[in-house]
Motif scaffolding. Structure first.
Motif, mmCIF file in Angstrom:
data_model
loop_
_atom_site.group_PDB
_atom_site.id
_atom_site.type_symbol
_atom_site.label_atom_id
_atom_site.label_comp_id
_atom_site.label_asym_id
_atom_site.label_seq_id
_atom_site.Cartn_x
_atom_site.Cartn_y
_atom_site.Cartn_z
ATOM 1 N N ALA A 1 -7.261 4.056 -25.131
ATOM 2 C CA ALA A 1 -6.525 4.749 -24.282
ATOM 3 C C ALA A 1 -4.975 5.021 -24.508
ATOM 4 O O ALA A 1 -4.350 6.130 -24.679
ATOM 5 C CB ALA A 1 -6.804 4.303 -22.853
ATOM 6 N N PRO A 2 -4.129 4.049 -24.634
ATOM 7 C CA PRO A 2 -2.700 4.007 -24.797
ATOM 8 C C PRO A 2 -2.326 4.643 -26.079
ATOM 9 O O PRO A 2 -1.264 5.456 -26.437
ATOM 10 C CB PRO A 2 -2.177 2.781 -24.695
ATOM 11 C CG PRO A 2 -3.382 1.678 -24.903
ATOM 12 C CD PRO A 2 -4.529 2.637 -24.426
ATOM 13 N N SER B 1 -4.318 7.090 -27.895
ATOM 14 C CA SER B 1 -4.577 8.256 -27.874
ATOM 15 C C SER B 1 -3.500 8.971 -27.254
ATOM 16 O O SER B 1 -3.047 10.227 -27.437
ATOM 17 C CB SER B 1 -6.024 8.606 -27.471
ATOM 18 O OG SER B 1 -6.296 8.228 -26.244
ATOM 19 N N ILE B 2 -3.119 8.452 -25.956
ATOM 20 C CA ILE B 2 -1.839 9.108 -25.086
ATOM 21 C C ILE B 2 -0.529 9.097 -26.052
ATOM 22 O O ILE B 2 0.020 10.126 -25.891
ATOM 23 C CB ILE B 2 -1.726 8.066 -23.799
ATOM 24 C CG1 ILE B 2 -2.848 8.225 -22.850
ATOM 25 C CG2 ILE B 2 -0.203 8.622 -23.045
ATOM 26 C CD1 ILE B 2 -2.871 7.569 -21.801
ATOM 27 N N ASN B 3 -0.248 8.197 -26.790
ATOM 28 C CA ASN B 3 0.764 8.147 -27.506
ATOM 29 C C ASN B 3 0.824 9.129 -28.798
ATOM 30 O O ASN B 3 1.773 9.864 -28.963
ATOM 31 C CB ASN B 3 1.103 6.773 -28.314
ATOM 32 C CG ASN B 3 2.149 6.045 -27.350
ATOM 33 O OD1 ASN B 3 3.089 6.261 -27.211
ATOM 34 N ND2 ASN B 3 1.451 5.094 -26.590
ATOM 35 N N ILE B 4 -0.392 9.340 -29.286
ATOM 36 C CA ILE B 4 -0.738 10.296 -30.339
ATOM 37 C C ILE B 4 -0.440 11.619 -29.716
ATOM 38 O O ILE B 4 0.384 12.680 -30.344
ATOM 39 C CB ILE B 4 -1.953 10.274 -30.783
ATOM 40 C CG1 ILE B 4 -2.286 8.953 -31.688
ATOM 41 C CG2 ILE B 4 -2.216 11.451 -31.842
ATOM 42 C CD1 ILE B 4 -3.578 8.707 -31.981
ATOM 43 N N LEU B 5 -1.001 11.891 -28.662
ATOM 44 C CA LEU B 5 -0.764 13.127 -27.737
ATOM 45 C C LEU B 5 0.588 13.404 -27.396
ATOM 46 O O LEU B 5 1.382 14.361 -27.612
ATOM 47 C CB LEU B 5 -1.800 13.168 -26.569
ATOM 48 C CG LEU B 5 -2.003 14.358 -25.855
ATOM 49 C CD1 LEU B 5 -2.578 15.482 -26.681
ATOM 50 C CD2 LEU B 5 -2.869 14.242 -24.458
ATOM 51 N N LEU B 6 1.361 12.548 -27.060
ATOM 52 C CA LEU B 6 2.802 12.811 -26.622
ATOM 53 C C LEU B 6 3.500 12.979 -27.744
ATOM 54 O O LEU B 6 4.533 13.549 -27.920
ATOM 55 C CB LEU B 6 3.128 11.304 -25.590
ATOM 56 C CG LEU B 6 2.533 11.173 -24.391
ATOM 57 C CD1 LEU B 6 3.122 10.136 -23.892
ATOM 58 C CD2 LEU B 6 3.047 12.307 -23.487
ATOM 59 N N VAL C 1 -9.026 13.913 -30.010
ATOM 60 C CA VAL C 1 -8.904 12.439 -30.006
ATOM 61 C C VAL C 1 -9.102 12.035 -28.478
ATOM 62 O O VAL C 1 -9.793 11.370 -28.162
ATOM 63 C CB VAL C 1 -7.987 11.530 -30.771
ATOM 64 C CG1 VAL C 1 -7.939 10.029 -30.442
ATOM 65 C CG2 VAL C 1 -8.141 11.535 -32.371
ATOM 66 N N ALA C 2 -7.763 12.439 -27.863
ATOM 67 C CA ALA C 2 -7.819 12.378 -26.496
ATOM 68 C C ALA C 2 -8.987 12.998 -25.726
ATOM 69 O O ALA C 2 -9.432 12.308 -24.749
ATOM 70 C CB ALA C 2 -6.447 13.014 -25.872
ATOM 71 N N THR C 3 -9.543 14.044 -25.939
ATOM 72 C CA THR C 3 -10.777 14.895 -25.313
ATOM 73 C C THR C 3 -11.888 13.863 -25.576
ATOM 74 O O THR C 3 -12.802 13.240 -24.602
ATOM 75 C CB THR C 3 -10.854 16.052 -25.802
ATOM 76 O OG1 THR C 3 -9.832 16.946 -25.455
ATOM 77 C CG2 THR C 3 -12.127 16.524 -25.064
ATOM 78 N N LEU C 4 -12.153 13.391 -26.764
ATOM 79 C CA LEU C 4 -13.425 12.442 -27.071
ATOM 80 C C LEU C 4 -13.304 11.215 -26.342
ATOM 81 O O LEU C 4 -14.032 10.850 -25.901
ATOM 82 C CB LEU C 4 -13.377 12.307 -28.465
ATOM 83 C CG LEU C 4 -13.797 13.479 -29.370
ATOM 84 C CD1 LEU C 4 -13.798 13.063 -30.917
ATOM 85 C CD2 LEU C 4 -15.033 14.222 -28.853
ATOM 86 N N LEU D 1 -15.770 9.812 -23.402
ATOM 87 C CA LEU D 1 -16.496 8.479 -23.385
ATOM 88 C C LEU D 1 -16.372 7.505 -22.333
ATOM 89 O O LEU D 1 -16.979 7.069 -21.600
ATOM 90 C CB LEU D 1 -16.285 7.878 -24.713
ATOM 91 C CG LEU D 1 -17.121 8.572 -25.944
ATOM 92 C CD1 LEU D 1 -16.379 7.846 -27.242
ATOM 93 C CD2 LEU D 1 -18.505 8.568 -25.869
ATOM 94 N N ILE D 2 -14.749 7.598 -21.713
ATOM 95 C CA ILE D 2 -14.572 6.801 -20.590
ATOM 96 C C ILE D 2 -15.394 7.502 -19.462
ATOM 97 O O ILE D 2 -15.826 6.516 -18.575
ATOM 98 C CB ILE D 2 -13.135 6.985 -20.417
ATOM 99 C CG1 ILE D 2 -12.257 6.118 -21.422
ATOM 100 C CG2 ILE D 2 -12.834 6.376 -19.037
ATOM 101 C CD1 ILE D 2 -10.835 6.251 -21.526
ATOM 102 N N TYR D 3 -15.358 8.800 -19.098
ATOM 103 C CA TYR D 3 -16.134 9.352 -18.221
ATOM 104 C C TYR D 3 -17.601 9.014 -18.140
ATOM 105 O O TYR D 3 -18.249 8.532 -17.091
ATOM 106 C CB TYR D 3 -15.934 10.909 -18.091
ATOM 107 C CG TYR D 3 -17.020 11.423 -17.263
ATOM 108 C CD1 TYR D 3 -16.373 11.432 -15.678
ATOM 109 C CD2 TYR D 3 -17.931 11.944 -17.450
ATOM 110 C CE1 TYR D 3 -17.123 12.050 -14.744
ATOM 111 C CE2 TYR D 3 -18.974 12.661 -16.720
ATOM 112 C CZ TYR D 3 -18.530 12.922 -15.160
ATOM 113 O OH TYR D 3 -19.408 13.410 -14.217
ATOM 114 N N LYS D 4 -18.176 8.812 -19.216
ATOM 115 C CA LYS D 4 -19.544 8.716 -19.679
ATOM 116 C C LYS D 4 -19.893 7.126 -19.317
ATOM 117 O O LYS D 4 -21.007 6.899 -18.837
ATOM 118 C CB LYS D 4 -20.055 8.991 -21.208
ATOM 119 C CG LYS D 4 -20.161 10.251 -21.154
ATOM 120 C CD LYS D 4 -21.343 11.219 -20.225
ATOM 121 C CE LYS D 4 -21.438 12.564 -20.844
ATOM 122 N NZ LYS D 4 -22.662 13.078 -20.225
#
Length: 123
Positions: free
Chosen positions: A79-80, A82-87, A103-106, A110-113
């Motif tokens: 999670a952190p 993918s957030i940093n990649i996004l930012l 990456v953030a969406t996938l 998966l977190i939701y699932k």
């Protein structure tokens, strides 16, 4: 079946990009980046440990996803990252944000699932 495909796809992406960070000669060529993004990446590389640590984590997380071992834990570690990649792409290299969004969406899917495994963290 959908969750399995998402998990495997994300695992493959992480292993490939993690290896690309660790190998002396990257097999995925790095694209031209705007000056600020290139400067930031150069400074991370100059530390001698940041990119190696992130690459190692990406490989370990990717392998956990591919082997279906400790998936909820792997997603928490990711999670952190993918957030940093996004930012990074949002603020420094918006033209190449597609991969970061993927990456953030996938990771989010998966977190939701696997949300039932996280419920106790929020009680």
């Amino acid at each position: 079946m959908f969750t399995k495909i998402v998990r495997i796809l994300l695992g493959i992406i992480l292993v490939l990009f993690g290896l690309n960070k660790l190998l002396p000669t990257p097999f995925i060529p790095l694209p031209e980046m705007p000056d600020k993004a290139a400067s930031f990446m150069t400074s991370l590389g100059a530390t001698g440990y940041v990119l190696k640590t992130v690459g190692t984590l990406e490989i370990l997380i990717g392998l956990m996803l591919l082997l279906k071992k400790w998936v909820a834990f792997a997603l928490t570690l990711l999670a952190p990252i993918s957030i940093n990649i996004l930012l990074f792409h949002l603020f420094l290299d918006a033209s190449a944000i597609g991969g970061a969004l993927l990456v953030a969406t996938l990771n989010g899917i998966l977190i939701y699932k696997h949300w039932t495994q996280y419920k106790t963290l929020f009680q």
